[in-house]
Design a protein around this motif. Sequence first.
Motif, PDB file in Angstrom:
ATOM      1  N   LYS A  90       0.842  -1.183   0.000  1.00  0.00           N
ATOM      2  CA  LYS A  90       0.000   0.000   0.000  1.00  0.00           C
ATOM      3  C   LYS A  90       0.883   1.240   0.000  1.00  0.00           C
ATOM      4  N   SER A  91       0.273   2.381  -0.348  1.00  0.00           N
ATOM      5  CA  SER A  91       1.014   3.642  -0.293  1.00  0.00           C
ATOM      6  C   SER A  91       0.252   4.693   0.506  1.00  0.00           C
ATOM      7  N   VAL A  92      -0.835   4.287   1.152  1.00  0.00           N
ATOM      8  CA  VAL A  92      -1.611   5.171   2.020  1.00  0.00           C
ATOM      9  C   VAL A  92      -1.750   4.495   3.380  1.00  0.00           C
ATOM     10  N   ASN A  93      -2.493   5.131   4.296  1.00  0.00           N
ATOM     11  CA  ASN A  93      -2.550   4.638   5.667  1.00  0.00           C
ATOM     12  C   ASN A  93      -3.477   3.446   5.889  1.00  0.00           C
ATOM     13  N   ALA A  94      -4.319   3.100   4.937  1.00  0.00           N
ATOM     14  CA  ALA A  94      -5.258   1.990   5.129  1.00  0.00           C
ATOM     15  C   ALA A  94      -4.899   0.827   4.211  1.00  0.00           C
ATOM     16  N   ALA A  95      -4.814  -0.351   4.799  1.00  0.00           N
ATOM     17  CA  ALA A  95      -4.459  -1.542   4.025  1.00  0.00           C
ATOM     18  C   ALA A  95      -5.520  -1.906   2.989  1.00  0.00           C
ATOM     19  N   PHE A  96      -6.739  -1.369   3.148  1.00  0.00           N
ATOM     20  CA  PHE A  96      -7.830  -1.700   2.233  1.00  0.00           C
ATOM     21  C   PHE A  96      -7.962  -0.711   1.071  1.00  0.00           C
ATOM     22  N   ILE A  97      -7.267   0.408   1.121  1.00  0.00           N
ATOM     23  CA  ILE A  97      -7.436   1.460   0.116  1.00  0.00           C
ATOM     24  C   ILE A  97      -6.361   1.331  -0.961  1.00  0.00           C
ATOM     25  N   GLY A  98      -6.801   1.188  -2.210  1.00  0.00           N
ATOM     26  CA  GLY A  98      -5.866   1.078  -3.321  1.00  0.00           C
ATOM     27  C   GLY A  98      -5.148  -0.254  -3.391  1.00  0.00           C
ATOM     28  N   THR A  99      -5.672  -1.263  -2.709  1.00  0.00           N
ATOM     29  CA  THR A  99      -5.074  -2.609  -2.731  1.00  0.00           C
ATOM     30  C   THR A  99      -6.163  -3.638  -3.023  1.00  0.00           C
ATOM     31  N   ASP A 100      -5.744  -4.883  -3.164  1.00  0.00           N
ATOM     32  CA  ASP A 100      -6.713  -5.966  -3.379  1.00  0.00           C
ATOM     33  C   ASP A 100      -6.969  -6.764  -2.104  1.00  0.00           C
ATOM     34  N   LEU A 101      -6.691  -6.162  -0.937  1.00  0.00           N
ATOM     35  CA  LEU A 101      -6.872  -6.893   0.325  1.00  0.00           C
ATOM     36  C   LEU A 101      -8.314  -7.343   0.516  1.00  0.00           C
ATOM     37  N   ASP A 102      -9.271  -6.457   0.296  1.00  0.00           N
ATOM     38  CA  ASP A 102     -10.680  -6.825   0.467  1.00  0.00           C
ATOM     39  C   ASP A 102     -11.050  -7.981  -0.456  1.00  0.00           C
ATOM     40  N   LEU A 103     -10.631  -7.922  -1.706  1.00  0.00           N
ATOM     41  CA  LEU A 103     -10.915  -8.991  -2.665  1.00  0.00           C
ATOM     42  C   LEU A 103     -10.288 -10.311  -2.208  1.00  0.00           C
ATOM     43  N   ARG A 104      -9.046 -10.260  -1.759  1.00  0.00           N
ATOM     44  CA  ARG A 104      -8.382 -11.485  -1.280  1.00  0.00           C
ATOM     45  C   ARG A 104      -9.158 -12.109  -0.109  1.00  0.00           C
ATOM     46  N   LEU A 105      -9.572 -11.255   0.833  1.00  0.00           N
ATOM     47  CA  LEU A 105     -10.302 -11.755   2.000  1.00  0.00           C
ATOM     48  C   LEU A 105     -11.644 -12.356   1.601  1.00  0.00           C
ATOM     49  N   ARG A 106     -12.345 -11.696   0.706  1.00  0.00           N
ATOM     50  CA  ARG A 106     -13.650 -12.206   0.271  1.00  0.00           C
ATOM     51  C   ARG A 106     -13.504 -13.528  -0.478  1.00  0.00           C
ATOM     52  N   ARG A 107     -12.468 -13.656  -1.279  1.00  0.00           N
ATOM     53  CA  ARG A 107     -12.232 -14.918  -1.992  1.00  0.00           C
ATOM     54  C   ARG A 107     -11.930 -16.060  -1.022  1.00  0.00           C
TER      55      ARG A 107
END
Length: 194
Positions: A90-107
């Motif tokens: 990531k390049s911002v303060n939230a691991a969910f913003i601008g990354t695929d973390l949410d998608l990975r977790l949902r999968r």
Amino acid sequence: MNSLKLPDDAILIPIDMQQAFDAAPWPPRWNDRVDENGLTLLAAWRAAKRPIIHVRHDSVEEGSTLRPDRPGNAFRPGFEPQVDEPLVTKSVNAAFIGTDLDLRLRRLGAETVVLFGISTDMCVSTSVRVGANIGYRVILVEDACDCFDLADGASGVVPARDVHRAHVATLRAEFASVVTTGEVLAALRGAEAA
């Protein structure tokens, strides 16, 4: 008695466990057990064969010690992802913003995330808040987090321990269950025994 229950879908997410935070220009930190507790969590989680997704801050800011081309971007010793453990950058303060973390977790079918890292008041707090707001059950391991002394804008400094305490209290009130490393270890043992 430990009341923490960890569902099988719980994912451990270490946030920004990077070397830059040990040197200037970063101010003093307070938790001298952050590495010990974080490594203990990783070892127990791996022994239980549960999934881990690592988060690393790859700064795009000129001069940042967290830029990918700087030594400080590297993981702290022992916090490097293992072969089967994905890395989200990531390049911002939230691991969910601008990354695929949410998608990975949902999968993975995850509904519960267990977070720890550096720093409590910035990337950890922001990730906890966003994660809770998009529907995850968030568990914060507060004694495996750390943060820095903070200038108060009035020629004073808020000690890191106080910054940590205030942010953990806010997260507990609205966004996350707050636990210790020992409580997570006990919950893992309880899940194995069940």
